[in-house]
Design an enzyme around this catalytic site. Structure first.
Site, PDB file in Angstrom:
ATOM      1  N   GLY A  19       0.829  -1.231   0.086  1.00 33.16           N
ATOM      2  CA  GLY A  19      -0.135  -0.134  -0.109  1.00 33.16           C
ATOM      3  C   GLY A  19       0.945   1.298  -0.013  1.00 33.16           C
ATOM      4  O   GLY A  19       0.440   2.303  -0.658  1.00 33.16           O
ATOM      5  N   MET A  20       2.029   1.132   0.582  1.00 34.03           N
ATOM      6  CA  MET A  20       2.746   2.608   0.727  1.00 34.03           C
ATOM      7  C   MET A  20       3.902   2.550  -0.298  1.00 34.03           C
ATOM      8  O   MET A  20       4.548   3.532  -0.539  1.00 34.03           O
ATOM      9  CB  MET A  20       3.494   2.493   2.201  1.00 34.03           C
ATOM     10  CG  MET A  20       2.574   2.979   3.207  1.00 34.03           C
ATOM     11  SD  MET A  20       3.316   3.139   4.647  1.00 34.03           S
ATOM     12  CE  MET A  20       4.563   4.462   4.481  1.00 34.03           C
ATOM     13  N   VAL A  23       8.943  -2.907  -3.401  1.00 34.17           N
ATOM     14  CA  VAL A  23      10.202  -3.500  -2.937  1.00 34.17           C
ATOM     15  C   VAL A  23      10.733  -4.128  -3.984  1.00 34.17           C
ATOM     16  O   VAL A  23      10.154  -4.911  -4.726  1.00 34.17           O
ATOM     17  CB  VAL A  23       9.847  -4.508  -1.916  1.00 34.17           C
ATOM     18  CG1 VAL A  23      11.337  -5.269  -1.215  1.00 34.17           C
ATOM     19  CG2 VAL A  23       9.083  -3.751  -0.649  1.00 34.17           C
ATOM     20  N   LYS A  38      13.202  -0.514  -0.573  1.00 32.71           N
ATOM     21  CA  LYS A  38      11.864  -0.268  -0.462  1.00 32.71           C
ATOM     22  C   LYS A  38      11.717   1.250  -0.912  1.00 32.71           C
ATOM     23  O   LYS A  38      12.362   2.141  -0.539  1.00 32.71           O
ATOM     24  CB  LYS A  38      11.310  -0.445   0.867  1.00 32.71           C
ATOM     25  CG  LYS A  38       9.821  -0.192   1.070  1.00 32.71           C
ATOM     26  CD  LYS A  38       9.441  -0.449   2.542  1.00 32.71           C
ATOM     27  CE  LYS A  38       7.803  -0.389   2.585  1.00 32.71           C
ATOM     28  NZ  LYS A  38       7.476  -0.786   3.920  1.00 32.71           N
ATOM     29  N   ASP A 132       1.313  -3.622  13.857  1.00 29.33           N
ATOM     30  CA  ASP A 132       0.772  -4.297  12.840  1.00 29.33           C
ATOM     31  C   ASP A 132       1.341  -5.534  12.338  1.00 29.33           C
ATOM     32  O   ASP A 132       1.799  -6.152  11.321  1.00 29.33           O
ATOM     33  CB  ASP A 132       0.988  -3.545  11.450  1.00 29.33           C
ATOM     34  CG  ASP A 132       0.300  -3.849  10.111  1.00 29.33           C
ATOM     35  OD1 ASP A 132      -0.768  -4.462  10.260  1.00 29.33           O
ATOM     36  OD2 ASP A 132       0.632  -3.414   9.094  1.00 29.33           O
TER      37      ASP A 132
END
Length: 488
Positions: A19-20, A23, A38, A132
């Site tokens: 989502g962010m 990689v 990343k 998380d």
């Protein structure tokens, strides 16, 4: 992006996208070392909150150095883009391993999970809450060594500033704690809850919810109101303590969960660990976390004691007063029983030797006394046995068995431990003398005099002090000090 060079790193392969960010696999051009790179999604770089979260992950990882946590090498801002460079882990994520296997064996699950707990204990000791934790954020090496990933929304407890406001829910729904669902402030016990869900999934192959049919609202309601299903009704033949461990880790109230990952680990090593969760009617929780011995003492929780105290303070007469007096006497008897049991446990914990064994303080143990000692002592103390077996394992080149008898982070992974640069060159050993310096409740020192045949280094005679600590599954070697070395 393939082939692009950023500073000293060249991007070589695509790995995954989230989502962010995305990689990639890369290589350090100068060191020729593989890395993972990343990259924050370009459409998020203008968002201050996401940039701060991305940088937060780099800062968090920079604070941590542990075998079971991904290592960070670099953080780069280049031409308006942001990059985190970490070690490259050649493996598979835990969620894929669960999906492929449907169910990891209990033995492998516990072996992997204990390492995850060790990694998270390190993070918590640095006041870092992951928030998380889930199988997709754990990478498994070929030897089942886990690496915890993605600290992007982790929170530093000591910081007054947070990346999110109170009332914002952060994390993946199926692994959220009740306080996360409600948007309350969280601490390390939130990670404990998520780890409990992960353990359930690793052992059963499934989440404890009907995730394929329940809506998000139904899942959240389940998290808030329903106890995790009995794992023994899903999988047969489990260790008797597993269900109790999962129930305690996933208790609705944070105060009822394990207070730390270390306590979690200790429970896994205690087959007599028992936890009875509160039922849906709101009855009180009764916890018996001690090894079951001759007595069946019930230990009251702090909440029980608090309730009793409030009752004692209430103005009552007649029959109520008699009830209070009786309750006070009962509470006093329970307190005395707890104290007596604690003293007995402490005494028993010094040496786990049967009644027929003779207790020998090993500081006086000499090789010349071995014949007389054999007549009076049926077996060595537990910590001495661990050291003796460790040396024997090295002599047999059973490095897996030796590796499991230690908890020394400086010896690294199993691969590093068994390399010829550490213990892998040893072909045979023989113990000349073994003596106990001390063995307390959770601390021990053993001196061993032994011969080592090590063709990769040097043969010789070694006198070393082995320092041990008592962990969840017994005594472990944590450090070795050289007293004298004679090589030839």
């Amino acid at each position: 992006m393939i082939g692009k060079v950023i500073n000293n790193y060249r991007i070589t392969d695509f790995i995954d996208e989230g989502g962010m960010g995305t990689v990639y696999k890369g290589i350090n051009i100068k060191l020729e070392r593989p890395v993972a790179i990343k990259i924050l999604h370009p459409n998020l770089t203008s968002n201050i909150q996401f940039r701060e979260r991305f940088l937060n992950e780099a800062r968090i990882l920079a604070k941590l150095s542990h075998t079971n946590i991904i290592n960070i090498f670099d953080f780069i801002e280049d031409d308006g883009q942001f990059y985190i460079v970490t070690e490259f882990v050649d493996g598979v994520t835990l969620d894929k391993r669960i999906s492929i296997s449907q169910r990891i064996t209990q033995e492998d699950s516990i072996f992997i999970f204990k390492q995850i707990l060790n990694g998270m204990q390190c993070a918590h000791e640095h006041n870092i809450v992951h928030r998380d934790l889930k199988p997709s954020n754990v990478m498994l090496l070929q030897d089942n060594t886990p690496k915890i990933l993605d600290f992007g929304i982790a929170k530093l407890n000591e910081s007054n500033r947070s990346l999110t406001k109170t009332g914002t829910k952060m994390g993946s729904l199926y692994y959220m704690s009740p306080e996360q669902v409600l948007g309350h402030n969280v601490d390390q016990r939130t990670d404990i809850y998520s780890l409990g869900i992960m353990l359930y999934e690793m052992i059963t192959g499934n989440l404890p919810y009907a995730s394929s049919t329940q809506s998000d609202y139904e899942v959240m309601n389940t998290i808030l109101t329903q106890v995790i299903p009995d794992v023994n009704k899903v999988i047969y033949g489990l260790n008797p303590n597993i269900n109790s461990i999962i129930l305690k880790a996933t208790a609705k109230e944070p105060s009822q969960r394990f207070s730390s990952c270390l306590e979690f680990l200790q429970a896994i090593g205690n087959e007599n660990f028992i936890y009875h969760s509160a039922d849906s009617s709101g009855s009180r929780t009764v916890v018996d976390e001690r090894s079951v011995r001759a007595s069946n003492t019930i230990f009251m929780t702090a909440e029980n004691v608090s309730q009793s105290s409030s009752v004692l303070q209430a103005p009552v007469q007649g029959k109520k007063m008699r009830v209070i007096i009786f309750g006070s006497i009962l509470l006093l008897l329970v307190t005395i029983a707890i104290y007596v049991s604690t003293q007995q446990n402490d005494t028993n914990a010094r040496f786990d030797i049967s009644k027929n064994d003779t207790l020998v303080e090993g500081a006086d143990l000499k090789r010349s006394d071995s014949k007389n000692l054999a007549k009076t002592t049926q077996r060595e103390s537990p910590s001495m046995q661990v050291v003796r077996n460790f040396i024997d394992d090295l002599g047999r080149r059973d490095f897996r068995s030796a590796y499991e008898k230690q908890m020394n982070n400086s010896w690294g992974t199993y691969g590093q431990f068994s390399s010829t640069k550490s213990f892998g060159g040893i072909t045979s050993t023989s113990i000349n003398d073994l003596r106990l310096n001390h063995e307390l409740y959770d601390d021990a020192s053993v001196t061993v005099d032994y011969f080592s045949n090590d063709p990769s280094n040097k043969d010789g005679r070694y006198v070393q002090e082995f320092l041990l600590k008592k962990f969840y599954d017994g005594w472990k070697i944590v450090k070795v000090k050289n007293i004298s070395i004679e090589q030839w």
